[in-house]
Design an enzyme around this catalytic site. Structure first.
Site, PDB file in Angstrom:
ATOM      1  N   ARG A  19      47.316  35.952  44.782  1.00  0.00           N
ATOM      2  CA  ARG A  19      48.647  36.402  45.212  1.00  0.00           C
ATOM      3  C   ARG A  19      48.647  36.629  46.724  1.00  0.00           C
ATOM      4  O   ARG A  19      47.644  37.005  47.312  1.00  0.00           O
ATOM      5  CB  ARG A  19      48.986  37.698  44.474  1.00  0.00           C
ATOM      6  N   ASN A  29      42.880  36.572  50.513  1.00  0.00           N
ATOM      7  CA  ASN A  29      42.322  35.438  49.788  1.00  0.00           C
ATOM      8  C   ASN A  29      42.019  34.227  50.660  1.00  0.00           C
ATOM      9  O   ASN A  29      41.238  33.363  50.256  1.00  0.00           O
ATOM     10  CB  ASN A  29      43.267  35.031  48.649  1.00  0.00           C
ATOM     11  N   ARG A  78      53.297  30.492  40.939  1.00  0.00           N
ATOM     12  CA  ARG A  78      53.646  31.546  39.994  1.00  0.00           C
ATOM     13  C   ARG A  78      55.015  32.125  40.320  1.00  0.00           C
ATOM     14  O   ARG A  78      55.474  32.101  41.473  1.00  0.00           O
ATOM     15  CB  ARG A  78      52.584  32.631  39.973  1.00  0.00           C
ATOM     16  N   SER A  87      51.892  43.614  38.609  1.00  0.00           N
ATOM     17  CA  SER A  87      51.593  42.514  37.686  1.00  0.00           C
ATOM     18  C   SER A  87      50.104  42.482  37.352  1.00  0.00           C
ATOM     19  O   SER A  87      49.257  42.739  38.200  1.00  0.00           O
ATOM     20  CB  SER A  87      52.000  41.170  38.290  1.00  0.00           C
ATOM     21  N   SER A  89      46.585  40.507  35.731  1.00  0.00           N
ATOM     22  CA  SER A  89      45.975  39.172  35.677  1.00  0.00           C
ATOM     23  C   SER A  89      46.360  38.460  34.393  1.00  0.00           C
ATOM     24  O   SER A  89      46.639  37.251  34.393  1.00  0.00           O
ATOM     25  CB  SER A  89      44.450  39.278  35.774  1.00  0.00           C
ATOM     26  N   GLN A 110      37.485  35.145  39.877  1.00  0.00           N
ATOM     27  CA  GLN A 110      38.040  36.015  40.904  1.00  0.00           C
ATOM     28  C   GLN A 110      37.802  35.434  42.290  1.00  0.00           C
ATOM     29  O   GLN A 110      36.678  35.070  42.636  1.00  0.00           O
ATOM     30  CB  GLN A 110      37.385  37.398  40.821  1.00  0.00           C
ATOM     31  N   ARG A 168      13.435  62.319  33.986  1.00  0.00           N
ATOM     32  CA  ARG A 168      14.100  61.228  34.711  1.00  0.00           C
ATOM     33  C   ARG A 168      13.251  59.959  34.661  1.00  0.00           C
ATOM     34  O   ARG A 168      12.030  60.003  34.822  1.00  0.00           O
ATOM     35  CB  ARG A 168      14.341  61.623  36.169  1.00  0.00           C
TER      36      ARG A 168
END
Length: 428
Positions: A19, A29, A78, A87, A89, A110, A168
């Protein structure tokens, strides 16, 4: 299960959601990461995996569409309804499937996972197509102890969630836990149409920790660049040490502008940082040669760069091929910095290629690295730094191979020694 003989294989589509309205980093992106648009890293991995019938980018932004096509992806525009901040995925993927009825399986990758490798995608495709899983998602192993959150004003103590403080674990004694890392989600159509990305017969795919990079905030960017240079996927061919850089003069070493004086003399400007970059390359044993389509002999003489140059070059590729053969180099040992349509074939041939930020679109598409700097404004120095970083990657890989080889010889030597001792004992 795997399709029977003669039956068509289910259509597996790679889908990257990108997007344009990222709040954290504007147009994140397609922001350059180590010289490549962020989305380009995963598109390169998806394409080279060779397991997808189609590779898609779902976007609402013209610039993202342009970059996606440069990397060979198809684009699904889209709708505004699934392009909002709220929105999901899943909504975007379902819309994509509504428009592409040929797709049977979606591999949602991704865009923010730049260290993804084709080998990961190949193995996941096998899990879906050959082993019959309905959905597969990526995870990474973490060795982190978790504690319950205590909110401000609550009168209680924190509690251990996955450890006993009195006993631990040492890291090497604890296998850790698996966490989703968001790199990819593969699912069959019938699951997605029901509203699931994970369901049916499920499997996880464990990625190596060094390949698990997710860029969410701007502060991660410089760290991610170093990670990509160390562990990213650069293409099918292995990197080799660069021994020759060929640089186009006009538009790379200079900004492409020519100033003409009243007495008809030409003048150009250059950035001293680029001269330093050329000197640094030479000191590292890398030859630098210059090329131009016009006669700029006087300009080169005035700059006193001490580089072999070819001016009035009508065929840059022929000049590059002649130089490559004369020096006796493979194409993987040649780097090229260009900016025009006349540089495209050279950019495609060279093992390492780059363009300034203001290069023409076709040159940018052909290049492996897009500088942040424009021509004549530090692009040569920046590309030199990129070459140095990749040389570090080559040297690191070479060192790893030497260590593996040394370990193998040591193991073999120990085994031979044990055999010798056994033979000696038998004789005794």
């Amino acid at each position: 299960m795997e399709a029977g003989a003669g039956a068509p294989r289910p259509h597996l589509a790679a889908l990257v959601l990108a997007r344009g309205g990222s709040k954290g980093i504007p147009l994140k992106n397609i922001k350059l990461l180590a010289g490549v648009p962020l989305i380009g890293w995963v598109l390169r991995a998806a394409t080279d995996a060779g397991v997808f019938h189609s590779v898609w980018v779902s976007t609402d932004h013209d610039e993202i569409e342009k970059v996606a096509k440069q990397f060979g992806a198809q684009v699904h525009r889209r709708s505004p309804e699934v392009s909002q901040d709220s929105s999901t995925s899943l909504e975007a993927i379902r819309e994509f499937l509504n428009h592409h009825h040929e797709v049977d399986i979606v591999g949602n990758i991704q865009a923010t996972s730049p260290c993804l490798h084709p080998s990961d995608l190949i193995k996941v495709a096998d899990l879906i197509q050959k082993e019959g899983f309905d959905s597969v998602f990526s995870v990474v192993r973490r060795h982190q102890f978790r504690w319950s959150e205590v909110k401000k004003g609550e009168n209680k103590m924190t509690e251990p969630q996955n450890l006993n403080p009195a006993k631990r674990y040492r890291r090497q004694d604890w296998p850790g836990e698996l966490y989703e890392n968001g790199s990819f989600y593969f699912a069959k159509r019938h699951l997605i149409e029901k509203g699931y990305l994970q369901g049916g017969k499920m499997a996880y795919y464990e990625m190596r920790a060094e390949h698990s990079v997710d860029i969410d905030i701007d502060i991660d960017w410089p760290i991610a660049e170093q990670r990509v240079l160390s562990f990213g996927y650069f293409g099918k061919e292995p990197l080799k040490e660069v021994k020759l850089l060929v640089c186009s003069i006009d538009g790379c070493l200079t900004n492409g502008r020519i100033y003409v004086t009243e007495d008809q003399k030409e003048m150009v400007s250059y950035d001293y940082r680029d001269i330093v970059g050329i000197d640094l390359l030479k000191k590292r044993g890398i030859q630098v040669r210059l090329i131009s389509e016009r006669d700029c002999s006087k300009t080169l003489s005035a700059m006193q760069l001490g580089c072999v140059a070819k001016v009035s070059a009508t065929n840059k590729l022929q000049v590059l091929e002649d130089w490559q053969k004369d020096i006796g180099l493979s194409w993987k040992e040649v780097a090229y910095l260009g900016n025009e349509e006349s540089d495209v074939e050279c950019l495609k041939k060279a093992g390492m290629s780059g363009v300034p930020a203001d290069a023409c679109a076709v040159a940018q598409k052909a290049a492996g690295y897009i500088c942040k700097s424009s021509g004549g404004c530090g692009a040569v120095r920046e590309f030199a730094e990129h070459i140095f970083l990749l040389l570090e990657k080559v040297n690191s890989a070479r060192k790893q191979m030497e260590e593996i080889s040394s370990a193998g010889k040591e193991t073999e030597g120990n085994e031979n020694s044990r055999r010798g001792n056994k033979e000696l004992m038998k004789k005794v």
